[in-house]
Design an enzyme around this catalytic site. Structure first.
Site, PDB file in Angstrom:
ATOM      1  N   GLY A  72       1.781  31.582 -27.402  1.00 44.81           N
ATOM      2  CA  GLY A  72       0.731  30.900 -27.187  1.00 44.81           C
ATOM      3  C   GLY A  72       1.643  29.436 -27.772  1.00 44.81           C
ATOM      4  O   GLY A  72       0.972  28.508 -27.308  1.00 44.81           O
ATOM      5  N   THR A  73       1.440  29.458 -28.991  1.00 44.77           N
ATOM      6  CA  THR A  73       2.146  27.869 -29.464  1.00 44.77           C
ATOM      7  C   THR A  73       3.134  27.147 -28.734  1.00 44.77           C
ATOM      8  O   THR A  73       2.630  25.969 -28.370  1.00 44.77           O
ATOM      9  CB  THR A  73       2.832  28.936 -30.858  1.00 44.77           C
ATOM     10  OG1 THR A  73       1.856  28.861 -31.694  1.00 44.77           O
ATOM     11  CG2 THR A  73       3.307  27.104 -31.877  1.00 44.77           C
ATOM     12  N   HIS A 202       0.795  38.539 -27.727  1.00 41.21           N
ATOM     13  CA  HIS A 202       0.603  39.705 -28.893  1.00 41.21           C
ATOM     14  C   HIS A 202      -0.789  39.988 -29.638  1.00 41.21           C
ATOM     15  O   HIS A 202      -1.418  40.855 -30.844  1.00 41.21           O
ATOM     16  CB  HIS A 202       1.431  39.320 -30.252  1.00 41.21           C
ATOM     17  CG  HIS A 202       1.161  38.390 -30.854  1.00 41.21           C
ATOM     18  ND1 HIS A 202       0.125  38.332 -31.999  1.00 41.21           N
ATOM     19  CD2 HIS A 202       1.309  36.959 -31.136  1.00 41.21           C
ATOM     20  CE1 HIS A 202       0.119  37.175 -32.420  1.00 41.21           C
ATOM     21  NE2 HIS A 202       0.309  36.251 -31.100  1.00 41.21           N
ATOM     22  N   THR A 238      16.944  30.680 -21.067  1.00 44.80           N
ATOM     23  CA  THR A 238      17.155  32.325 -20.440  1.00 44.80           C
ATOM     24  C   THR A 238      15.835  32.739 -20.538  1.00 44.80           C
ATOM     25  O   THR A 238      15.191  33.193 -22.055  1.00 44.80           O
ATOM     26  CB  THR A 238      18.515  33.235 -21.100  1.00 44.80           C
ATOM     27  OG1 THR A 238      18.859  32.387 -20.827  1.00 44.80           O
ATOM     28  CG2 THR A 238      18.629  34.523 -20.703  1.00 44.80           C
ATOM     29  N   CYS A 326      -3.434  32.780 -38.819  1.00 46.13           N
ATOM     30  CA  CYS A 326      -1.505  31.920 -38.266  1.00 46.13           C
ATOM     31  C   CYS A 326      -1.776  31.155 -39.429  1.00 46.13           C
ATOM     32  O   CYS A 326      -0.980  30.323 -39.948  1.00 46.13           O
ATOM     33  CB  CYS A 326      -1.695  31.437 -37.023  1.00 46.13           C
ATOM     34  SG  CYS A 326      -2.130  32.094 -36.140  1.00 46.13           S
TER      35      CYS A 326
HETATM   36  N1  PLP Z   1      -3.780  29.613 -29.905  1.00 44.97           N
HETATM   37  C1  PLP Z   1      -4.688  30.745 -30.442  1.00 44.97           C
HETATM   38  C2  PLP Z   1      -6.472  30.581 -30.574  1.00 44.97           C
HETATM   39  C3  PLP Z   1      -4.723  30.883 -31.619  1.00 44.97           C
HETATM   40  O1  PLP Z   1      -5.719  32.136 -31.668  1.00 44.97           O
HETATM   41  C4  PLP Z   1      -3.354  31.550 -31.842  1.00 44.97           C
HETATM   42  C5  PLP Z   1      -2.974  32.491 -32.796  1.00 44.97           C
HETATM   43  O2  PLP Z   1      -3.257  33.280 -33.133  1.00 44.97           O
HETATM   44  C6  PLP Z   1      -2.440  30.859 -31.291  1.00 44.97           C
HETATM   45  C7  PLP Z   1      -2.507  29.711 -30.307  1.00 44.97           C
HETATM   46  C8  PLP Z   1      -0.696  31.139 -31.208  1.00 44.97           C
HETATM   47  O3  PLP Z   1      -0.566  31.801 -30.629  1.00 44.97           O
HETATM   48  P1  PLP Z   1       1.156  32.702 -30.419  1.00 44.97           P
HETATM   49  O4  PLP Z   1       1.075  33.340 -32.031  1.00 44.97           O
HETATM   50  O5  PLP Z   1       1.048  33.222 -29.379  1.00 44.97           O
HETATM   51  O6  PLP Z   1       1.669  31.491 -31.260  1.00 44.97           O
END
Ligand code: PLP
Length: 380
Positions: A72-73, A202, A238, A326
């Site tokens: 997500g990041t 995840h 990759t 996070c």
């Molecule tokens: N965006 C939101 C709303 C999230 O809750 C999170 C993770 O908690 C992320 C982005 C980041 O995703 P990742 O952990 O896959 O980098």
């Protein structure tokens, strides 16, 4: 020792057995590089293509509109920075909501060093993006708006369809971070009118370190990683074949189950909050008047310290979170609750409980009992 009770599904979820089964061959004998021309490579490429179809079908979009990322990041960074840099010639004003995940907030903030004007859209006391303020903040040079579909801390669902309509009318690119919405509410990029949408494996019973960005056909992005032109040059490197296969399998897994599960979890959550109010009439349930995803309950017991409570609960075998997982480990108070105008002493007492696949009422009843025991001990 008491069986551990995991109530932190917004932080991460266990990998589903079906997902693991799908991944294992690609960690064992099917190890080819998806960019290789030979048979081993083509087996891997086929698996990546299948996963792309599964993710696209889940979102109701075309496979070519899916870009695999490391999570997500990265999807958020690619969307925010990739659009801003690509379309800087059209304007340099970027709007992000005040309650975005740091992956959006910090990616946007970093753009300031490149001469972009980044502003944050406020939210109401219920944690919903303020639509009136949003409209007032739009300028002729606004090129990008980023608003999440559901907040990771409060679970509050954001008015993305209304925001999408405004953006479309004004030809502004619109990114939705749907990481916490997937598997909890319908996620429909076409209906929402967004150009980009992030998701992460995840959070939906898939593996960590893999995600995807939906990029509407016709939208160009300046990459943030340069290299071998994988993902049509939008994300070089990759391909993480086992991870991508896991993401595809997680989308299939969640697509079959999420509706029934959402109903079950909403019932559990409502019963939990009713008990909480009965026990502590002065409890704050954050975002309680707003629409929320079914699995999330963030509350504050005034006069308590959330961090201390979390540690005591952990010792008693219950895993919860304070604010965003996070950003845990940092001592700063939740920027989400602050944006909602929650007083600092109430922010201090906040705890997030997020339910999932294995949660039962017994787990929540146990949590209630443990809370009853420890609140007195750590209060004040
Ligand atoms: N965006 C939101 C709303 C999230 O809750 C999170 C993770 O908690 C992320 C982005 C980041 O995703 P990742 O952990 O896959 O980098």
């Amino acid at each position: 020792m008491r069986r551990r009770i995991y109530l932190d599904y917004n932080a991460t979820t266990p990998v589903a057995p079906e997902v693991l089964e799908a991944m294992l061959p690609f960690l064992r004998d099917r190890f080819g590089n998806a960019s290789s021309v030979h048979w081993e490579g083509q087996v891997a490429k086929q698996a990546v293509d299948d996963a792309r179809e599964a993710v696209a079908a889940f979102l109701g979009v075309e496979p070519r509109e899916i870009v695999f990322t490391s999570g997500g990041t990265e999807a958020d960074n690619l969307a925010v920075q990739g659009i801003a840099r690509q379309y800087a010639w059209r304007g340099r004003h970027v709007l992000v909501s005040a309650i975005e995940h740091p992956a959006v907030l910090e990616a946007a903030k970093a753009l300031r060093h490149e001469g972009f004007d980044v502003e944050t859209i406020p939210v109401t006391a219920d944690g919903v993006v303020d639509l009136d303020r949003f409209q007032e903040m739009l300028r002729p040079d606004t090129i990008l708006v980023s608003v999440m579909a559901a907040n990771n801390e409060t679970g509050v669902i954001q008015p993305v369809e209304a925001i999408g309509a405004v953006c479309r009318e004004r030809e502004i690119y619109f990114h939705v971070d749907a990481v916490q919405a997937v598997g909890k509410i319908p996620v429909e990029p076409r209906r929402w009118g967004c150009d980009l949408l992030s998701l992460s494996a995840h959070k939906i019973y898939g593996p960590k370190g893999v995600g995807a960005l939906y990029v509407r056909q016709g939208v160009d992005l300046t990459p943030i990683l340069y290299g071998g032109f994988q993902e049509r040059g939008r994300r070089s490197g990759t391909e993480n074949v086992p991870g991508i296969v896991g993401l595809g399998a997680a989308c299939r897994y969640i697509a079959e189950r999420w509706m029934a599960e959402a109903e079950r979890l909403a019932e559990l959550r409502d019963r939990w909050e009713a008990e909480l109010r009965r026990e502590w009439p002065d409890v704050w349930v954050h975002g309680q008047r707003a629409p929320r995803v079914p699995n999330t309950s963030m509350f504050s017991l005034p006069g308590t310290d959330g961090e201390a409570l979390l540690i005591r609960l952990d010792l008693e075998g219950v895993a919860v979170s304070t604010g965003s997982a996070c950003s845990s480990g940092r001592l700063e108070p939740s920027h989400v609750l602050q944006a909602m105008g929650v007083p600092p002493e109430v922010v201090r007492g906040s705890i997030r409980v997020s339910l999932g696949r294995d949660t039962t009422w017994d787990d929540l009843a146990t949590l209630l009992g443990v809370l009853r025991e420890v609140v007195g001990a750590v209060g004040g």
